[in-house]
Scaffold this motif. Sequence first.
Motif, mmCIF file in Angstrom:
data_model
loop_
_atom_site.group_PDB
_atom_site.id
_atom_site.type_symbol
_atom_site.label_atom_id
_atom_site.label_comp_id
_atom_site.label_asym_id
_atom_site.label_seq_id
_atom_site.Cartn_x
_atom_site.Cartn_y
_atom_site.Cartn_z
ATOM 1 N N GLY A 1 0.768 -1.230 0.000
ATOM 2 C CA GLY A 1 0.000 0.000 0.000
ATOM 3 C C GLY A 1 0.797 1.277 0.000
ATOM 4 O O GLY A 1 0.224 2.361 0.106
ATOM 5 N N THR A 2 2.107 1.198 -0.151
ATOM 6 C CA THR A 2 2.928 2.414 -0.085
ATOM 7 C C THR A 2 3.024 3.146 -1.409
ATOM 8 O O THR A 2 3.521 4.270 -1.458
ATOM 9 N N ALA A 3 2.583 2.510 -2.508
ATOM 10 C CA ALA A 3 2.574 3.191 -3.807
ATOM 11 C C ALA A 3 1.246 3.932 -3.936
ATOM 12 O O ALA A 3 0.229 3.379 -4.356
ATOM 13 N N ALA A 4 1.234 5.215 -3.536
ATOM 14 C CA ALA A 4 -0.008 5.969 -3.417
ATOM 15 C C ALA A 4 -0.780 6.048 -4.730
ATOM 16 O O ALA A 4 -2.007 5.992 -4.747
ATOM 17 N N ARG A 5 -0.066 6.164 -5.855
ATOM 18 C CA ARG A 5 -0.764 6.361 -7.122
ATOM 19 C C ARG A 5 -1.201 5.057 -7.773
ATOM 20 O O ARG A 5 -1.904 5.073 -8.784
ATOM 21 N N VAL A 6 -0.796 3.919 -7.197
ATOM 22 C CA VAL A 6 -1.205 2.610 -7.717
ATOM 23 C C VAL A 6 -1.851 1.826 -6.571
ATOM 24 O O VAL A 6 -1.146 1.330 -5.689
ATOM 25 N N PRO A 7 -3.172 1.717 -6.543
ATOM 26 C CA PRO A 7 -3.852 1.075 -5.403
ATOM 27 C C PRO A 7 -3.383 -0.356 -5.167
ATOM 28 O O PRO A 7 -3.063 -1.092 -6.093
ATOM 29 N N ASP A 8 -3.345 -0.732 -3.874
ATOM 30 C CA ASP A 8 -3.001 -2.101 -3.448
ATOM 31 C C ASP A 8 -1.622 -2.543 -3.935
ATOM 32 O O ASP A 8 -1.387 -3.719 -4.210
ATOM 33 N N THR A 9 -0.708 -1.597 -4.057
ATOM 34 C CA THR A 9 0.616 -1.889 -4.587
ATOM 35 C C THR A 9 1.669 -1.282 -3.673
ATOM 36 O O THR A 9 1.469 -0.216 -3.089
ATOM 37 N N ALA A 10 2.791 -1.994 -3.549
ATOM 38 C CA ALA A 10 3.912 -1.473 -2.777
ATOM 39 C C ALA A 10 4.769 -0.595 -3.671
ATOM 40 O O ALA A 10 4.666 -0.635 -4.900
ATOM 41 N N ALA A 11 5.615 0.208 -3.051
ATOM 42 C CA ALA A 11 6.438 1.159 -3.799
ATOM 43 C C ALA A 11 7.870 0.667 -3.946
ATOM 44 O O ALA A 11 8.407 -0.017 -3.057
ATOM 45 N N LEU A 12 8.463 1.013 -5.069
ATOM 46 C CA LEU A 12 9.910 0.940 -5.234
ATOM 47 C C LEU A 12 10.441 2.327 -4.890
ATOM 48 O O LEU A 12 10.123 3.308 -5.584
ATOM 49 N N THR A 13 11.215 2.418 -3.830
ATOM 50 C CA THR A 13 11.652 3.719 -3.322
ATOM 51 C C THR A 13 13.169 3.836 -3.380
ATOM 52 O O THR A 13 13.883 2.847 -3.569
ATOM 53 N N THR A 14 13.657 5.050 -3.201
ATOM 54 C CA THR A 14 15.102 5.278 -3.220
ATOM 55 C C THR A 14 15.709 5.196 -1.825
ATOM 56 O O THR A 14 16.935 5.269 -1.692
ATOM 57 N N ARG A 15 14.885 5.040 -0.800
ATOM 58 C CA ARG A 15 15.381 4.922 0.574
ATOM 59 C C ARG A 15 14.960 3.581 1.162
ATOM 60 O O ARG A 15 13.891 3.061 0.817
ATOM 61 N N PRO A 16 15.779 3.005 2.038
ATOM 62 C CA PRO A 16 15.414 1.710 2.624
ATOM 63 C C PRO A 16 14.063 1.767 3.315
ATOM 64 O O PRO A 16 13.734 2.732 3.999
ATOM 65 N N ALA A 17 13.270 0.726 3.090
ATOM 66 C CA ALA A 17 11.970 0.573 3.746
ATOM 67 C C ALA A 17 11.994 -0.769 4.471
ATOM 68 O O ALA A 17 12.088 -1.819 3.822
ATOM 69 N N THR A 18 11.947 -0.769 5.761
ATOM 70 C CA THR A 18 12.117 -1.995 6.533
ATOM 71 C C THR A 18 10.962 -2.192 7.507
ATOM 72 O O THR A 18 10.142 -1.300 7.725
ATOM 73 N N GLY A 19 10.910 -3.389 8.050
ATOM 74 C CA GLY A 19 9.929 -3.699 9.085
ATOM 75 C C GLY A 19 8.585 -4.179 8.568
ATOM 76 O O GLY A 19 7.724 -4.571 9.358
ATOM 77 N N TRP A 20 8.385 -4.176 7.269
ATOM 78 C CA TRP A 20 7.093 -4.588 6.734
ATOM 79 C C TRP A 20 7.083 -6.082 6.397
ATOM 80 O O TRP A 20 8.132 -6.684 6.200
ATOM 81 N N ARG A 21 5.884 -6.640 6.290
ATOM 82 C CA ARG A 21 5.685 -8.025 5.872
ATOM 83 C C ARG A 21 4.464 -8.086 4.965
ATOM 84 O O ARG A 21 3.477 -7.381 5.187
ATOM 85 N N GLN A 22 4.550 -8.911 3.928
ATOM 86 C CA GLN A 22 3.424 -9.091 3.013
ATOM 87 C C GLN A 22 3.291 -10.564 2.675
ATOM 88 O O GLN A 22 4.236 -11.188 2.181
ATOM 89 N N ARG A 23 2.096 -11.098 2.920
ATOM 90 C CA ARG A 23 1.863 -12.520 2.674
ATOM 91 C C ARG A 23 0.948 -12.697 1.464
ATOM 92 O O ARG A 23 -0.029 -11.961 1.289
ATOM 93 N N ILE A 24 1.304 -13.662 0.606
ATOM 94 C CA ILE A 24 0.458 -14.020 -0.527
ATOM 95 C C ILE A 24 0.160 -15.509 -0.481
ATOM 96 O O ILE A 24 0.879 -16.289 0.165
ATOM 97 N N ASP A 25 -0.919 -15.906 -1.160
ATOM 98 C CA ASP A 25 -1.238 -17.325 -1.283
ATOM 99 C C ASP A 25 -0.382 -17.930 -2.386
ATOM 100 O O ASP A 25 -0.171 -17.315 -3.441
#
Length: 527
Positions: free
Chosen positions: A343-367
């Motif tokens: 959910g961090t990619a604001a302009r693309v719903p239900d999508t994570a972002a590719l960022t230029t700064r480290p993003a840590t501590g998150w977890r995402q589970r898929i089937d």
Amino acid sequence: MATALLVMAISVFGVCVAAPSAAAAPGFTVRDTTIPGDGGTPLRARVVQPTGRGAGPFPLLVLPTPWGTPNLAYVGAAARLAYESGYVVVAYTDRGFFGSGGQIEVAGPQDIADARQVIDWALRNTPADEHRIGMAGMSYGAGISLLTAAADRRVRAVAAMSGWADLGRSIYPNQTVNRQGVEVLLDLAHLTGRPGADLRRMEADYHSDNTPDAVSLTPQRSVATKVAALNANRPAVLMANAFEDSFFAPSQMTDFFGRLTVPKQLMLSPGDHVSQELFGAAGLPNEIWDAVANWFDHYLRGLPTDLGAPVKIRSADGGGWRSFPDWASASTGALGYYLGGPGTAARVPDTAALTTRPATGWRQRIDAGRDTTADSGTAFISGVLQGWLNRPVGVWTPGVNRADAAVWAGPALATGTTVLGVPRLHLTVTPSAPTTSLFAYLYDVDAAGQGALISHQPVTLRDVTPNRPRMVDLVLEPISWDVPAGHHLELVVDTVDPRYRSASRPGSTVTFGSPENDPAWLRVPTG
């Protein structure tokens, strides 16, 4: 593929052989014969000799055929090489296929012995020069040519088109079975030849899902294990491969190319297996076969031909050739991204972002074990569409089910950017099952969400401890791709791809993460 090649070759052959009778010398003659191979095994061959050029001796080219094709596969190219450049050309059908005797040995020791016997026969029965011997081939013929050059110092130049360096890595990339590729090769073997004991064993292991045993026979059949011998013999080696090759992915060839210390050249272009050199084999104008002719003219005839740079690349989505002094020099920069949380990619719903700064501590589970609309396409067909019509494997990325795939979107690119080199992915993965397959896809995506596949790579985590995090470093396939300004990159990771045999179990899960001490990242090379 084999049928199309054969039909084109036969149609062109009628034109090619008629030329010498109507035109003045120089010309060429064509004769069919049987050459005794290893152990006396009969090999059907077509011998093309130059005429009107004196008594010789002439440089010799030996052409083993592609998998599942007869010696007619090279009829047009052989005639042009004899007529235009004065080579003695011997194209022969590999043992086990069509009219040749024996059984299919999958580039085993008998196949290499056959090639050496063909050279011996040509030196005895044609005006061939023992000091100017070359080998060339497409696919299976390319692999046999490279292996023979590692075994026989008489081979002074090689042109390998759509070949392999590491056969095991081709059919079992990152412990994932290349299902469509393997099954096409097996079907062709049964349709056009007589599988030998080793191939029957490999096929049985494949069908019983015992692939590790199947690939145990491949090191002997891989020139990647014979680099020292090849470097010691010092033949000049030209390799031409396609970025989307369904059978022999380009990463094994770029790695192999870097280990060679012989005179060498690498050509990478859009397309699939043999698609870029196919028409040249039939005698039609073709830039790959033109490069092959220049290569042999330089190293066997001593002509001052302009070979160009050691590395030549055409972007997979179009454009002309670019030249580089080596493979490493092709990449001059990189887009460095960190993988963000859901959910961090604001302009693309239900999508994570590719960022230029480290993003840590998150977890995402898929089937796991359920397919999505993201995949690598269909073997051979998708690559041909890319190479011939510039029609890439596509996906509408908003339609990729986020329950079954993780998706990361990058920012829009301000300027046009060429992705050139080897994209790399690093992330932490926690599978709930002991064996899970993952498939990573890198897309060029426009403002409407329509994505074109740039590169991909499978990996299967086997016999791991369930629910225990582990780091995964995945090297995607080499690529050159021009991303227009305003487009952005997206990374998709799911667990099923129809081209491969997925080991993911329905009902299991995969959790992606980015620990604070080990952030997840994607590095995309540019040039």
